[in-house]
Design an enzyme around this catalytic site. Structure first.
Site: not given
Ligand code: XMP
Length: 514
Positions: A55, A82-83, A170, A172, A224-230, A370
């Protein structure tokens, strides 16, 4: 609930989400939570391990985020990065020195090849990524060095009596060559997790959770037709069957022929009740003369809810839930609800909602990235053409027609965008690209067409590669593909006389222009 889980406490590092991604890649569930979570909350959550992120603060600063010292005595393994390491030092009576920034690669020497460094050799040198202002100059009593650099004797330490570790670097980020091994050591060896987090396990748990939340009520889902809402809709449909109604709103800001495509795909593949509402006049009217991107997002978010509420009333009073395909990066980037990371844009589904809504939200993908959503989609049996679609933002073309939006400008952009995507598909590049779209710039440029001087719009093309939308690189198109796209757009789209290609990465640019 999966007992194998890691808690990440976010102290505001730009890399916090990367920690989460790395752990999920090890197939272990994790969540990012703010430092304000109480010790009781943490105990109840029962993490197998706790990571304190980096941070921007300094432990000796005023009003800086901290931790309950008891956190280090729960017997649950803790790793401070780190922090996070400096905080452990501060809480346990060591000394941190301010200033003396270090940024970039460094070589650490492993002094103790156990625990965090299991599988390393004693004396082995390995490359790590440093990005810090402060650093530990004296570890707390009862802590021992497990890795060092010539400049930084305390590059990593551990407590002798407790499973508490700190690293100044870090682990990560990809620049830390064996960062994945260190994370895997912390998650599996030190914390004792099992790799149980899979798309299948997620689906089962989530369906159960949705069933419980919705009870006997009904839910509506904005498709919406997108992958998320589907994917969100399919999950909820599995949980509550035909008590889910999907609503597809044509807001007048969609891609060319999008409404027809979505209707066709959903009716054929999903077998879910679908209502299509043409609300384009309402959206475009509310957006008239609005140029500010944040305003546009708010107006669109509110208009969506108005349309949904009206539709839900028709569906019945028991339609109390609204399903949204909100993803994890949306949640974190939008509101910083989970820690002090600075808000970048109040975008996505989360920021655009009205404060007083009649609906309770169901966001089954709220904790997913995603690529994880795509895995879940495939596991649910959704067709590849749906799962593999490029992301498309909720506010649609409103944030790609820069400045104020009017139907004519939307139409120009729709035509350019359709040509762009068609050529990308023809070139066989669609699946190599995370997201490709066109942007209509709010400037006019001079051109010449058939001996006539033109003064028309400029269209910018954007195509990026990315893993999760958090960082992105511009896509290196072959020049002949770019040439074809440009020629076709200028020839076929009335109103555009110049095409540019955006060669900015994220960061420092964002993927969208607004
Ligand atoms: P940025 O522009 O922040 O975009 O780099 C990252 C990803 O988020 C999408 N995006 C949005 N999605 N509502 C959405 O649903 C929004 O307001 C919004 N703004 C950006 C963007 O398309 C990219 O995939």
């Amino acid at each position: 609930m999966d007992p194998n889980r890691i808690l990440i406490i976010d102290y505001g590092s730009q890399f916090t989400q990367l920690i989460a991604r790395r752990i999920r890649e090890e197939r272990v569930y994790c969540e990012i939570q703010p430092p304000t979570r109480t010790i009781d909350w943490i105990r109840d959550w029962e993490p197998k391990g706790i990571i304190l992120s980096g941070g921007p603060s300094s432990v000796y600063g005023e009003d800086v985020p901290t931790a309950d010292p008891e956190l280090l005595r729960l017997g649950i393994p803790v790793l401070g990065i780190c922090y996070g390491m400096q905080l452990i030092t501060f809480l346990e009576g060591g000394v941190v020195e301010r200033g003396r920034r270090e940024y970039g690669r460094a070589q650490i020497t492993i002094e103790e090849p156990e625990g965090l460094f299991e599988g390393f050799e004693a004396g082995e040198q390995t490359t790590v990524w440093m990005s810090h202002g402060d650093h530990v100059v004296q570890p707390p009593p009862g802590y021992r060095i497990i890795a060092s650099t010539p400049d930084l004797p305390y590059a990593a330490f551990r407590a002798e009596k407790w499973p508490v570790y700190g690293v100044q670097f870090h682990l990560e980020v990809a620049h830390t060559t064996r960062g994945e091994d260190m994370i895997s050591n912390f998650v599996f060896r030190v914390s004792g997790c099992e790799p149980t987090w899979t798309a299948g396990s997620f689906i089962d748990t989530e369906i159960e959770r949705i069933r419980e939340a919705v009870g006997e009520s009904r839910a509506v889902c904005g498709l919406s037709g997108g992958v998320d809402s589907s994917v969100a809709a399919t999950l909820v449909h599995r949980a509550i069957g035909d008590r889910l109604t999907c609503i597809f709103v044509d807001n007048g800001l969609l891609r060319l022929n999008e409404r027809e495509t979505v209707e066709r795909t959903f009716r054929r593949h999903m077998g879910i009740a679908l209502e299509v509402i043409d609300a384009s006049a309402l959206f475009l009217e509310r957006l008239r003369d609005v140029a500010d991107p944040e305003q546009k997002r708010k107006i669109i978010g509110h208009a969506f809810i108005d349309v949904f509420e009206e539709a839900a009333e028709r569906i019945g009073a028991d339609a109390r839930f609204l399903v949204q395909g909100t993803l994890y990066p949306d949640v974190i980037e939008s509101l910083s609800v989970k820690g002090p990371s600075a808000t970048i844009k109040t975008h996505h589904n989360v920021g655009g909602l009205k404060e007083e809504m009649k609906f309770a939200l169901i966001e089954p993908l709220r904790e997913l990235f995603k690529d994880e959503v795509r895995q879940v989609g495939r596991e649910l049996g959704l067709p590849e053409e749906m799962v593999g679609r490029h992301p498309f933002p909720g506010p649609g073309l409103a944030i790609r027609v820069l400045g104020s939006v009017d139907p004519k400008r939307v139409e120009i952009l729709q035509k350019a965008d359709a040509i762009y995507l068609e050529e990308i598909r023809i070139a066989g590049l669609y699946d190599d690209i995370w997201q490709a779209f066109s942007v209509l710039l709010p400037v006019s440029s001079v051109g010449v067409m058939g001996d006539v001087r033109t003064y028309e719009n400029v269209c910018a093309l954007r195509a990026v590669t990315s893993r999760d939308g958090m960082t992105a690189d511009w896509f290196p198109f072959p020049h002949d593909v770019l040439a074809r796209i440009s020629t076709r757009i200028i020839n076929e789209v009335e109103g555009i006389n110049r095409v540019c290609y955006d060669i900015s990465s994220k960061p420092p640019a964002t993927i969208e222009w607004e």
